[in-house]
Design an enzyme around this catalytic site. Structure first.
Site, PDB file in Angstrom:
ATOM      1  N   GLY A  10       0.815  -1.209   0.000  1.00  0.00           N
ATOM      2  CA  GLY A  10       0.000   0.000   0.000  1.00  0.00           C
ATOM      3  C   GLY A  10       0.846   1.255   0.000  1.00  0.00           C
ATOM      4  CG  ASN A  12      -1.065   3.402  -3.921  1.00  0.00           C
ATOM      5  OD1 ASN A  12      -1.139   2.313  -3.375  1.00  0.00           O
ATOM      6  ND2 ASN A  12      -2.097   4.228  -4.016  1.00  0.00           N
ATOM      7  N   GLY A  14      -0.699   8.101   1.010  1.00  0.00           N
ATOM      8  CA  GLY A  14      -0.905   8.175   2.452  1.00  0.00           C
ATOM      9  C   GLY A  14       0.284   7.743   3.279  1.00  0.00           C
ATOM     10  CB  ILE A  15       0.414   5.788   6.454  1.00  0.00           C
ATOM     11  CG1 ILE A  15      -0.531   6.705   7.230  1.00  0.00           C
ATOM     12  CG2 ILE A  15       1.488   5.238   7.391  1.00  0.00           C
ATOM     13  CD1 ILE A  15      -1.406   5.975   8.231  1.00  0.00           C
ATOM     14  N   GLY A  16       1.670   4.815   3.682  1.00  0.00           N
ATOM     15  CA  GLY A  16       2.615   3.941   2.999  1.00  0.00           C
ATOM     16  C   GLY A  16       3.631   4.716   2.178  1.00  0.00           C
ATOM     17  CB  SER A 142      -6.187   1.380  13.623  1.00  0.00           C
ATOM     18  OG  SER A 142      -7.120   2.334  14.082  1.00  0.00           O
ATOM     19  CE1 TYR A 166      -9.185   0.671   9.157  1.00  0.00           C
ATOM     20  CE2 TYR A 166     -10.048   1.519  11.233  1.00  0.00           C
ATOM     21  CZ  TYR A 166      -9.048   1.468  10.285  1.00  0.00           C
ATOM     22  OH  TYR A 166      -7.899   2.212  10.455  1.00  0.00           O
TER      23      TYR A 166
END
Length: 281
Positions: A10, A12, A14-16, A142, A166
């Site tokens: 992941g 591509n 945000g956090i990644g 999270s 989630y």
């Protein structure tokens, strides 16, 4: 070429992406695993700009497809001899509840897909652990784990809300890190789970229903992706002494170990989750 190699799922946005850029600046070679090809190529260029001296490879996989994950793992094993850090960062929350082989899709992508990837890359991690005594696995969890319930894992629940789906994913990410630490003890590998804080990302903006509205309203108060990545970067790059040997398998927020508060966070549940997921590999 960097001194260490890290895989990030992941990566591509945000956090990644923020994690990848920060590790590139710390001279890590990187393998970015993305689902979207266009965004992946943009991220690869972005990360390479952060440090032109390191190697930045880009691979594509759908974490909700076991075959896709196995294929990307095969590619990595064919082209690399060791892996220092694996960051299971990618998250997935659907607009509606869907199922893959009878498993809720976000649970499949967030937990099972990462389990398959980690399992098939374990020999490379063990290679780094044997050579340096320091290979690491980091699962992005999270604080939403608080609402998770192991009783819902692997079940086809048609009226399950995306919010609780989630929460279940994040609980599984935490339990997976806990069991990884147990099963790799003495092999030079450590494992951790991470709460990044409330972060402004596309992931948050895409979240459906009430939770999506909360993210939208709270957006200006949320952390930047760079701030959200800080704990992942700390766990990937800091000396083990700074992390603390006794914190192997622990849950971290703000670069510090935190106590957890969910009755399903037990050694027995972590072992059960591992054994329940193993047939998918």
């Amino acid at each position: 070429m960097g001194s260490k190699t890290a895989v990030i799922t992941g990566a591509n946005s945000g956090i990644g992406l923020a994690t990848a850029k920060a590790l590139a600046q710390r001279s890590f070679d990187l393998i970015l695993i993305c689902r979207n090809q266009q965004k992946g190529r943009e991220a690869q260029a972005n990360v390479q700009m952060a440090n032109p001296a390191v190697k930045v490879d880009l691979l594509f996989a759908d974490l909700a497809s076991a075959d896709s994950v196995r294929e990307v793992a095969r590619h990595i094993k064919t082209n690399y001899t060791k892996l220092d850090v694996l960051i299971n960062n990618a998250g997935y929350t659907p607009a509606k509840i869907e199922f893959v082989d009878g498993i809720e899709k976000s649970f499949y992508a967030s937990h099972i897909g990462h389990f398959i990837l980690t399992y098939h890359l374990m020999d490379l991690l063990k290679g780094a652990g044997a050579a340096t005594g320091d290979a690491r696995i980091i699962n992005l969890s999270s604080a939403a784990y608080l609402g998770g319930s192991a009783a819902r894992f692997f079940r086809k629940i048609d009226d399950l809300s995306p919010m609780f789906a989630y929460c279940d994913d994040k609980l599984a990410n935490l339990l997976f890190a806990k069991e990884l630490a147990h099963r790799t003890a003495g092999q030079g590998i450590t494992a951790y789970s991470v709460h990044p804080g409330a972060v402004r990302t596309n992931f948050a903006s895409d979240t459906p229903g009430f939770l999506g509205k909360v993210f939208s309203v709270a957006g200006p108060l949320m952390r930047s992706p760079e701030r959200g990545a800080e704990t992942s970067v700390f766990l990937a790059a800091a000396p083990l002494k700074a992390i603390g040997e006794r914190n192997n398998g622990g849950y971290f927020a703000d670069s510090k170990p935190k106590n957890t508060h969910n009755r399903d966070i037990t050694d027995e549940k972590a072992k059960w989750l591992w054994e329940k997921t193993l047939p998918f590999v």
